[in-house]
Enzyme design. Structure first.
Site, short mmCIF file in Angstrom:
data_model
loop_
_atom_site.label_atom_id
_atom_site.label_comp_id
_atom_site.label_asym_id
_atom_site.label_seq_id
_atom_site.Cartn_x
_atom_site.Cartn_y
_atom_site.Cartn_z
N ASP A 265 46.36 20.16 -20.33
CA ASP A 265 45.09 19.90 -19.64
C ASP A 265 44.30 18.86 -20.46
OD1 ASP A 265 43.41 21.87 -17.50
OD2 ASP A 265 42.18 20.59 -18.77
N PRO A 266 43.99 17.70 -19.88
CA PRO A 266 43.31 16.66 -20.66
C PRO A 266 41.96 17.14 -21.20
CG PRO A 266 44.19 15.73 -18.63
CD PRO A 266 44.35 17.21 -18.53
N TYR B 110 53.70 15.01 -11.45
CA TYR B 110 52.62 14.24 -10.81
C TYR B 110 52.32 12.98 -11.63
CZ TYR B 110 47.95 13.42 -8.74
OH TYR B 110 46.85 12.88 -8.10
N VAL C 236 35.98 21.91 -8.70
CA VAL C 236 34.75 21.91 -7.91
C VAL C 236 34.85 22.93 -6.77
CG1 VAL C 236 33.23 20.54 -6.42
CG2 VAL C 236 34.16 19.53 -8.52
N ARG D 208 35.11 16.09 -17.50
CA ARG D 208 35.58 15.33 -16.35
C ARG D 208 34.38 14.55 -15.81
NH1 ARG D 208 39.62 17.21 -18.16
NH2 ARG D 208 41.42 18.08 -17.06
N GLN E 27 36.05 20.85 -22.30
CA GLN E 27 36.75 19.67 -21.79
C GLN E 27 35.86 18.97 -20.76
OE1 GLN E 27 37.42 22.81 -20.94
NE2 GLN E 27 38.73 23.06 -19.17
N ASN F 134 38.58 12.14 -10.76
CA ASN F 134 38.23 13.36 -10.00
C ASN F 134 37.16 13.11 -8.94
OD1 ASN F 134 39.20 14.05 -12.78
ND2 ASN F 134 39.17 16.11 -11.91
N ASN G 14 36.91 25.51 -6.55
CA ASN G 14 36.98 26.87 -7.13
C ASN G 14 35.60 27.39 -7.47
OD1 ASN G 14 39.70 27.36 -7.07
ND2 ASN G 14 39.95 27.56 -9.27
#
Ligand code: NAD
Ligand code: UDP
Ligand code: UDP
Length: 326
Positions: free
Chosen positions: A284-285, A150, A193, A216, A214, A179, A195
């Site tokens: 995962d950032p 991606y 969101v 976002r 983490q 996001n 989930n």
């Protein structure tokens, strides 16, 4: 409302998806004629069923990795699975969609001399060591990891867009989307969101990956689509200058930890769900927040208007309805 003389014919690839379907609504509401091209991989006819009888709307089931011959004035290229579960399901197809899809849509735009928008992503910054992210930052992306299909696909698409711009003077608009959430997100696509809201509404455990520290930054869909349209509508300069190509960050600079998001969702739904901790997916950032100075400067002081609580409430109502209907 646009009339016959000013009406534009616009192609939206990925139009049956979450963002695409909101874009279709906005374009049709202002009077444009819209063609939606989608292979329905992650999108669904349910997102566009209210448009199927609209006299200015047409749906074509087609995969953008194959050539497409149409006549339009503008192209929004959104076709690509966007959630990690979906884009990792068939990673080779994800890269093909980003890269071959971009080549075909750019070829189409070149033949038609049409303006073309690319839905790029904050993932081009990878796991960023510059915070917040400005467009000048080149990113920190693993080229061989599970997210690379991606991230690198989208990076290569940006390269193609800028080379068509430099080489052929194509009028491009590259937006880096952070996001975004809201109604019509796929309930099972694994994004955080959707989930958390689905888990909270069903009284299931809320799955936090890692320790939830983490971050976002979450943008409500209506704010994002307003940014798309302002960017696409920026006039091209008269003197042969090919206009402002971007890239431009579009997102909400409000930054939250994933744990804070989980707590907000529990609060707003009144759910009795418990937080549980699972392992963090690789690459995962750890942090993400857009610097939107450029968007504010070029897009008439564009900035998100919907706060996280308000947007989450709208998303919760949507998923609640979905659960009641099914
Ligand atoms: P989505 O999965 O809901 O929509 C993508 C759409 O593209 C779907 O309708 C899917 O069926 C279609 N599609 C996928 N492969 C295709 C192909 N080969 N040919 C034709 N159609 C194809 O995701 P979304 O959130 O609406 O994302 C739309 C675009 O925005 C994507 O390009 C994504 O990378 C980008 N983006 C989204 C976000 C976000 O937070 N939602 C963030 C960054 C970038
Ligand atoms: N293409 C398309 N529709 C068009 C024009 C081109 O799908 O209306 C595709 C075609 O498959 C081509 C690609 O876009 O391979 C790139 O087009 P371009 O003109 O840049 O390159 P070339 O045709 O020379 O490969
Ligand atoms: N995440 C989580 N629980 C979930 C889904 C996601 O803790 O059920 C985390 C995920 O690990 C990431 C963040 O939430 O750190 C955002 O994930 P998402 O897949 O929505 O988007 P992206 O990682 O592409 O920004």
């Amino acid at each position: 409302m646009r009339q016959y003389e000013t009406r534009k014919k616009i192609l939206v690839t990925g139009g049956a998806g979450f963002l695409g379907s909101h874009l279709l609504d906005r374009l049709l509401a202002r009077g444009d004629e819209v063609i939606c091209v989608d292979n329905l991989f992650t999108g669904t006819k349910r997102n566009i069923e209210h448009l199927l009888d609209h006299k200015h709307f047409e749906f074509i089931r087609h995969d953008v990795t194959f050539p497409l011959y149409l006549e339009v004035d503008q192209i929004y290229n959104l076709a690509c699975p966007a959630s990690p579960i979906h884009y990792q399901h068939d990673p080779v197809q994800t890269t093909k969609t980003s890269v071959h899809g971009a080549i075909n849509m750019l070829g189409l735009a070149k033949r038609l001399e049409a303006r073309i928008f690319q839905a790029s992503t904050s993932e081009v910054y990878g796991d960023p060591d510059v915070h917040p992210q400005t467009e000048a930052y080149w990113g920190n992306v693993n080229p061989i990891g599970v997210r690379s299909c991606y991230d690198e696909g989208k990076r290569c698409a940006e390269t193609l867009f800028f080379d068509y711009h430099r080489q052929y003077g194509l009028d491009i608009r590259v937006a880096r989307i952070f996001n975004t959430y809201g109604p019509r997100m796929h309930p099972n696509d694994g994004r955080v969101v959707s989930n958390f809201i689905m888990q909270a509404l069903q009284g299931k455990d809320i799955t936090i990956y890692g320790d939830g520290s983490q971050t976002r930054s979450f943008c409500y869909v209506d704010d994002l689509i307003e940014g798309f349209i302002r960017f696409m509508d920026l006039p091209r300069a008269e003197n042969g200058d090919p206009g402002f190509p971007g890239p431009i960050n579009l997102g909400n600079p409000g930054e939250f930890t994933i744990k804070q998001l989980a707590e907000k969702v529990i609060d707003l739904t009144g759910s009795a769900s418990k937080l549980i901790y699972q392992s963090l997916p690789s690459d995962d950032p750890t942090q993400r927040k857009p610097d939107i100075s450029r968007a504010r400067k070029y897009l008439n002081d564009w900035q998100p208007a919907v706060q996280l609580n308000e947007g989450l409430q709208k998303a919760i109502s949507y998923f609640d309805d979905l659960l009641t209907k099914t």
